[in-house]
Design a protein around this motif. Structure first.
Motif, PDB file in Angstrom:
ATOM      1  N   MET A  20       0.748  -1.186  -0.109  1.00 25.75           N
ATOM      2  CA  MET A  20       0.068  -0.065   0.073  1.00 25.75           C
ATOM      3  C   MET A  20       1.050   1.263  -0.151  1.00 25.75           C
ATOM      4  O   MET A  20       0.315   2.066  -0.696  1.00 25.75           O
ATOM      5  N   SER A  21       2.105   1.121   0.596  1.00 25.99           N
ATOM      6  CA  SER A  21       2.830   2.464   0.942  1.00 25.99           C
ATOM      7  C   SER A  21       3.802   2.635  -0.400  1.00 25.99           C
ATOM      8  O   SER A  21       4.491   3.449  -0.647  1.00 25.99           O
ATOM      9  N   GLY A  22       3.633   1.565  -1.331  1.00 29.63           N
ATOM     10  CA  GLY A  22       4.488   1.757  -2.602  1.00 29.63           C
ATOM     11  C   GLY A  22       6.033   1.116  -2.368  1.00 29.63           C
ATOM     12  O   GLY A  22       6.765   1.165  -3.178  1.00 29.63           O
ATOM     13  N   ASN A  23       6.261   0.741  -1.182  1.00 29.33           N
ATOM     14  CA  ASN A  23       7.567  -0.191  -1.004  1.00 29.33           C
ATOM     15  C   ASN A  23       7.680  -1.224  -1.928  1.00 29.33           C
ATOM     16  O   ASN A  23       8.864  -1.681  -2.426  1.00 29.33           O
ATOM     17  N   ILE A  24       6.725  -1.939  -2.000  1.00 29.34           N
ATOM     18  CA  ILE A  24       6.475  -3.188  -2.730  1.00 29.34           C
ATOM     19  C   ILE A  24       5.663  -2.915  -4.065  1.00 29.34           C
ATOM     20  O   ILE A  24       4.570  -2.374  -3.738  1.00 29.34           O
ATOM     21  N   GLN A  25       6.373  -2.861  -5.216  1.00 26.91           N
ATOM     22  CA  GLN A  25       5.293  -2.655  -6.434  1.00 26.91           C
ATOM     23  C   GLN A  25       5.794  -3.672  -7.338  1.00 26.91           C
ATOM     24  O   GLN A  25       6.600  -4.378  -7.137  1.00 26.91           O
ATOM     25  N   ASN A  26       4.799  -3.410  -8.315  1.00 30.34           N
ATOM     26  CA  ASN A  26       5.043  -4.487  -9.336  1.00 30.34           C
ATOM     27  C   ASN A  26       6.129  -4.164 -10.121  1.00 30.34           C
ATOM     28  O   ASN A  26       6.757  -3.105 -10.380  1.00 30.34           O
ATOM     29  N   LEU A  27       7.076  -5.352 -10.287  1.00 27.47           N
ATOM     30  CA  LEU A  27       8.419  -5.301 -10.955  1.00 27.47           C
ATOM     31  C   LEU A  27       9.480  -5.048  -9.800  1.00 27.47           C
ATOM     32  O   LEU A  27      10.579  -4.856 -10.204  1.00 27.47           O
ATOM     33  N   GLY A  28       9.173  -4.873  -8.747  1.00 25.80           N
ATOM     34  CA  GLY A  28      10.073  -4.358  -7.917  1.00 25.80           C
ATOM     35  C   GLY A  28      10.812  -5.922  -7.306  1.00 25.80           C
ATOM     36  O   GLY A  28      10.355  -6.811  -7.651  1.00 25.80           O
ATOM     37  N   LYS A  30       3.052 -25.582  -8.386  1.00 21.94           N
ATOM     38  CA  LYS A  30       3.022 -25.341  -6.857  1.00 21.94           C
ATOM     39  C   LYS A  30       2.640 -23.737  -6.836  1.00 21.94           C
ATOM     40  O   LYS A  30       2.429 -23.028  -7.630  1.00 21.94           O
ATOM     41  N   TYR A  31       2.246 -23.638  -5.241  1.00 22.90           N
ATOM     42  CA  TYR A  31       1.773 -22.249  -5.223  1.00 22.90           C
ATOM     43  C   TYR A  31       2.892 -21.709  -4.133  1.00 22.90           C
ATOM     44  O   TYR A  31       3.045 -22.497  -2.883  1.00 22.90           O
ATOM     45  N   LEU A  32       3.303 -20.735  -4.089  1.00 24.77           N
ATOM     46  CA  LEU A  32       4.421 -20.271  -3.246  1.00 24.77           C
ATOM     47  C   LEU A  32       3.698 -19.241  -2.258  1.00 24.77           C
ATOM     48  O   LEU A  32       3.243 -18.274  -2.219  1.00 24.77           O
ATOM     49  N   ILE A  33       3.707 -19.650  -0.799  1.00 22.46           N
ATOM     50  CA  ILE A  33       3.078 -19.010   0.269  1.00 22.46           C
ATOM     51  C   ILE A  33       4.344 -18.242   0.922  1.00 22.46           C
ATOM     52  O   ILE A  33       5.316 -19.097   1.473  1.00 22.46           O
ATOM     53  N   VAL A  34       4.715 -16.918   0.696  1.00 21.96           N
ATOM     54  CA  VAL A  34       5.781 -16.403   1.309  1.00 21.96           C
ATOM     55  C   VAL A  34       5.208 -16.135   2.895  1.00 21.96           C
ATOM     56  O   VAL A  34       4.337 -15.387   3.020  1.00 21.96           O
ATOM     57  N   THR A  35       6.149 -16.368   3.799  1.00 24.90           N
ATOM     58  CA  THR A  35       5.773 -16.019   5.152  1.00 24.90           C
ATOM     59  C   THR A  35       6.659 -15.112   5.691  1.00 24.90           C
ATOM     60  O   THR A  35       6.286 -14.406   6.712  1.00 24.90           O
ATOM     61  N   LYS A  36       7.675 -14.659   5.077  1.00 24.44           N
ATOM     62  CA  LYS A  36       8.417 -13.626   5.545  1.00 24.44           C
ATOM     63  C   LYS A  36       9.115 -13.222   4.366  1.00 24.44           C
ATOM     64  O   LYS A  36       9.895 -14.098   3.577  1.00 24.44           O
ATOM     65  N   CYS A  37       9.185 -11.656   4.125  1.00 24.01           N
ATOM     66  CA  CYS A  37       9.923 -11.276   3.078  1.00 24.01           C
ATOM     67  C   CYS A  37      10.470  -9.779   3.201  1.00 24.01           C
ATOM     68  O   CYS A  37       9.866  -9.325   4.230  1.00 24.01           O
ATOM     69  N   GLU A  38      11.162  -9.338   2.500  1.00 26.50           N
ATOM     70  CA  GLU A  38      11.546  -7.967   2.684  1.00 26.50           C
ATOM     71  C   GLU A  38      11.798  -7.218   1.463  1.00 26.50           C
ATOM     72  O   GLU A  38      12.132  -7.880   0.608  1.00 26.50           O
ATOM     73  N   VAL A  39      11.714  -5.944   1.437  1.00 21.44           N
ATOM     74  CA  VAL A  39      11.947  -5.447   0.274  1.00 21.44           C
ATOM     75  C   VAL A  39      13.380  -5.088  -0.304  1.00 21.44           C
ATOM     76  O   VAL A  39      14.195  -4.698   0.624  1.00 21.44           O
ATOM     77  N   VAL A  40      13.546  -5.178  -1.605  1.00 19.04           N
ATOM     78  CA  VAL A  40      14.854  -5.240  -1.939  1.00 19.04           C
ATOM     79  C   VAL A  40      15.015  -3.831  -2.995  1.00 19.04           C
ATOM     80  O   VAL A  40      16.096  -3.281  -2.794  1.00 19.04           O
ATOM     81  N   SER A  41      14.178  -3.782  -3.788  1.00 22.42           N
ATOM     82  CA  SER A  41      14.396  -2.887  -4.732  1.00 22.42           C
ATOM     83  C   SER A  41      12.790  -2.080  -5.184  1.00 22.42           C
ATOM     84  O   SER A  41      12.044  -3.100  -5.316  1.00 22.42           O
ATOM     85  N   PRO A  42      12.753  -0.908  -5.562  1.00 26.76           N
ATOM     86  CA  PRO A  42      11.731  -0.534  -6.218  1.00 26.76           C
ATOM     87  C   PRO A  42      11.703  -1.282  -7.496  1.00 26.76           C
ATOM     88  O   PRO A  42      12.418  -1.827  -8.010  1.00 26.76           O
ATOM     89  N   PRO A  43      10.489  -0.844  -8.188  1.00 20.58           N
ATOM     90  CA  PRO A  43      10.409  -1.392  -9.641  1.00 20.58           C
ATOM     91  C   PRO A  43      11.510  -1.285 -10.468  1.00 20.58           C
ATOM     92  O   PRO A  43      12.088  -0.144 -10.629  1.00 20.58           O
ATOM     93  N   LEU A  44      11.871  -2.460 -11.350  1.00 22.55           N
ATOM     94  CA  LEU A  44      12.598  -2.419 -12.118  1.00 22.55           C
ATOM     95  C   LEU A  44      12.008  -1.747 -13.468  1.00 22.55           C
ATOM     96  O   LEU A  44      10.752  -1.700 -13.305  1.00 22.55           O
TER      97      LEU A  44
END
Lengths: 628, 90
Positions: free
Chosen positions: A69-77, A95-109
């Motif tokens: 929502m805040s824009g830290n994770i965006q599509n293509l990021g 298969k389906y990936l259920i992410v339980t923990k992640c962090e932002v690395v970079s805004p959209p490429l």
């Protein structure tokens, strides 16, 4: 520092569908594409993870909703996946990936990563557009949603920056560098996030339990940090299963996200006002580069003939002795949950020429117990730490999960014991420690001096014995035995239980399921006793009552029916009055008509040894003077 | 100290020959007691009488305590009764 996807990230994920913990997860950075809100309130986000070679559909954890929502994770990021589970999709190979923990690395490429990407070490670039780093050709496809970031500069938290800097280092090192280690002594329930570095100095075994809320399993560990502060950490159910194998005695761990609360004094084994609970979200990481150090077991041996004062106390004792006898394994059913646990009894003797029985439970019964059975004929020496002292058969010792048993240890006491045994002990006759304790009763005269209180102490504390009966010794005078009370009951000659009058003649015992012409009378009476502080009513059973009255219930009954000037029955009771005795009593709570009443029961009675009593009183006097 | 006064002491009899009884006090001093009948050796006797000197008592009343007696405890009580807790007794 790289700002690109990890090579073969998707294959890595597919190869390990359910990593045990986040420390099991290698560096996985993927690009988020096809980002879509989903869920009832649109706060969950589905996406496709892209590593340039493969794609995998998945969903982000709920707590990342705010990042999207805040824009830290965006599509293509880019995001780094720290913990995940791979689920099967029914009827489909994917298969389906259920992410339980992640962090932002970079805004959209600029666009979807399509082919092999080489990782590069570059400094932190705060500019949002990263396409310059992707060396390989980039096809100019723009699939999916292409969202341009609203801000030019992406703010990064210090933790994020350091994380990215240290991406390729082992998780433990990263943890120790990014987190400050707190001393155990500084921890309290109101402290926010903390990390401690501790060694496991004791590990309990896994126990199962059943209570009103269901079944569960639990185990605890004793943790010690560099300063020597100790704390007990407990884990239940899922957390217990998760961490049981991870925690190993002697190893050092970084722990965070545990909860602290005030220690329950009843179960406290370690000196700390607080105790810790770890749940499945707690983090436990082994500290590499730390030597495994199992603290040496230190003993504080109590000679067998001195065990008396410890009976039924909370203090645990250590003993050393020569094994005289080893029983076979017995299976005992636990009342709480019907589990059967193995037990083995061994008899040991020491230079005091007394013997005592030690009950080994669980693993100790099966492992070291078997070992002792095999070498029993060689009279091995055994040193045991942390035993509970019970009153079965006078004095009995029992192992706990924290007990340590050493066979033929290399200790000076063991050497002394060996030479004593070989020279004289072998031949000498030993007596059980309980037999020597008191001429008549099993509780022992020694325990008549432990937990000595005045009657007022019991009376003034109506909540005594609320949970479990409490034991005391007292000295008092019989001040009154009410002649017209139900003083005895008719008892079965075999099992001592109450019998009922049978139809016809004789008596019927329900327990033995048989009839007997005769029965015994057994005392069950209430006597009033007084001491310098007050008076109280005590319940007395047969053996002890016989000593107080001076004859058996059957004999007293005969006196009752005798005629005479002064009723001999009353006389007998009068003679019993104003005699002083030492009593071992238990205090418990009885509920009667919704009212809680204190009930004091005599467990043993012994004559007053005036010399011993005088010494005891003199000591009490000297204690009084010291405390002044 | 108490010469001429009525005193009470327990004596561990070492010699007894009619008129004079010799014994050890609970604080290891020798005491002479006059006026006791024959008492068996090694028994403890409590004597109440007038102290004729600081080593002898003329008995007025006596009680034989027998052979089992904790002299040490008795001595401690004597010390307390004459010292710190004098006020309780006199």
């Amino acid at each position: 520092m790289t700002k690109c996807v990890s090579p073969n990230a998707i294959s890595t994920i597919l190869a390990n569908p359910s990593p045990e913990s986040s420390s099991d997860v290698p560096e996985i950075v993927v690009q988020v594409i096809e980002l879509k809100a989903t869920g009832a309130s649109g706060n969950r986000f589905m996406f496709t993870a892209n590593d340039g070679k493969m794609k995998l559909r998945g969903i982000l954890p709920t707590n990342m909703g705010s990042e999207v929502m805040s824009g830290n994770i965006q599509n293509l990021g880019l995001i780094r996946i720290l913990d995940y589970t791979l689920n099967d999709i029914p009827n489909k190979p994917e298969k389906y990936l259920i992410v339980t923990k992640c962090e932002v690395v970079s805004p959209p490429l600029e666009m979807e990563v399509k082919s092999e990407v080489k990782s590069e070490e570059t400094g932190i670039v705060l500019k949002p557009k990263q396409e310059n780093e992707i060396k390989s050709e980039v096809k100019s496809e723009v699939p999916g949603i292409f969202l341009k970031p609203k801000q030019e500069i992406v703010a990064k938290s210090a933790a994020q920056i350091v994380h990215e800097q240290r991406q390729n280092m082992a998780p433990a090192a990263r943890m120790s560098m990014t987190r400050r280690v707190f001393p155990l002594v500084s921890l309290n329930p109101y402290q926010g996030s903390w990390t401690i570095k501790v060694r496991v100095t004791s590990k309990g075994s896994m126990r199962t339990y059943k209570n009103a809320r269901g079944e569960g399993c639990v185990f605890n560990v004793e943790l010690t940090d560099e300063d020597g502060t100790q704390i007990q950490a407990t884990m239940f159910n899922e957390a217990a299963k998760k961490f049981y194998d991870r925690f190993q005695l002697g190893k050092v761990y970084f722990i965070s996200k545990g909860t602290l609360r005030l220690a329950n004094k009843q179960f406290k084994t370690v000196k700390n006002d607080y105790e810790m609970t770890l749940n499945e979200n707690s983090e436990v990481e082994e500290a590499s580069n730390e030597e495994t150090f199992v603290p040496e077991t230190t003993f504080n041996f109590v000679p067998i003939d001195s065990l008396g004062p410890y009976v039924n106390g909370m203090e645990l004792v250590d003993v050393i002795g020569v094994v005289q006898n080893v029983s076979s394994t017995m299976s005992i059913r636990r009342k709480s949950n019907n589990d059967t646990i193995p037990k083995r009894d061994i008899t040991i003797a020491d230079a005091t020429k007394k013997t005592v029985v030690v009950s080994l439970w669980n693993d100790l019964a099966t492992s070291v117990g078997q070992e002792l059975l095999d070498i029993a004929d060689k009279s091995p020496i055994v040193a045991i730490k942390s035993l509970k002292v019970g009153e079965f058969q006078g004095v009995s010792l029992s192992t706990l999960s924290r007990s340590v048993v050493l066979v033929n240890p290399d200790l000076p006491e063991a050497k002394k014991l060996r030479s004593w045994y070989d020279s004289e002990g072998k031949e000498s006759s030993m007596a059980s420690v309980s037999s020597g304790m008191s001429p008549s009763s099993k509780s022992g005269s020694r325990s008549m001096y432990s937990d000595r209180v005045s009657l007022s102490h019991i009376q003034k504390n109506p909540s005594l014995g609320e949970e479990k009966p409490v034991f005391f010794s007292i000295r008092g005078y019989i001040s009154f035995i009410k002649p017209d009370q139900a003083m005895w009951y008719r008892a079965c000659k075999t099992c001592n239980r109450k019998v009922t009058e049978a139809l016809g003649s004789g008596y019927w015992c329900e327990a033995c399921q048989k009839n007997d012409e005769e029965c015994n009378l057994r005392y069950i009476m209430v006597v009033k006793i007084s001491d310098a502080s007050g008076e109280a009513f005590l319940s007395v059973f047969n053996e002890e009552a016989e000593k107080i009255v001076g004859c058996s219930a059957d004999e007293l009954d005969k006196l009752k029916s005798e005629e005479g000037e002064e009723n001999p029955y009353q006389l007998k009771l009068k003679q019993a009055t104003w005699n002083s005795h030492l009593f071992r009593v238990s205090v418990a709570q009885n509920e009667y008509n919704n009212e809680k009443k204190q009930r004091i029961t005599v467990r043993a009675v012994a004559p007053v040894d005036f010399a011993a009593e005088s010494r005891f009183l003199l000591e009490e006097i000297s204690k009084m003077r010291v405390s002044k | 100290m108490h010469v001429g006064k009525k005193v009470r002491a327990v004596v561990h009899v070492t010699q007894s020959d009619g008129e004079i009884t010799t014994g050890k006090s609970t604080d290891e001093h020798q005491l002479i007691v006059k006026g006791l009948p024959h008492v068996s050796l090694m028994s403890y006797v409590e004597v109440i009488g007038i102290a004729e000197s600081d080593q002898s008592i003329r008995a007025e009343t006596w009680t034989n305590f027998g052979n089992t007696f904790d002299a040490q405890s008795y001595n401690q009580v004597c010390q307390l009764a004459n010292g710190e807790f004098k006020g309780l007794f006199l």
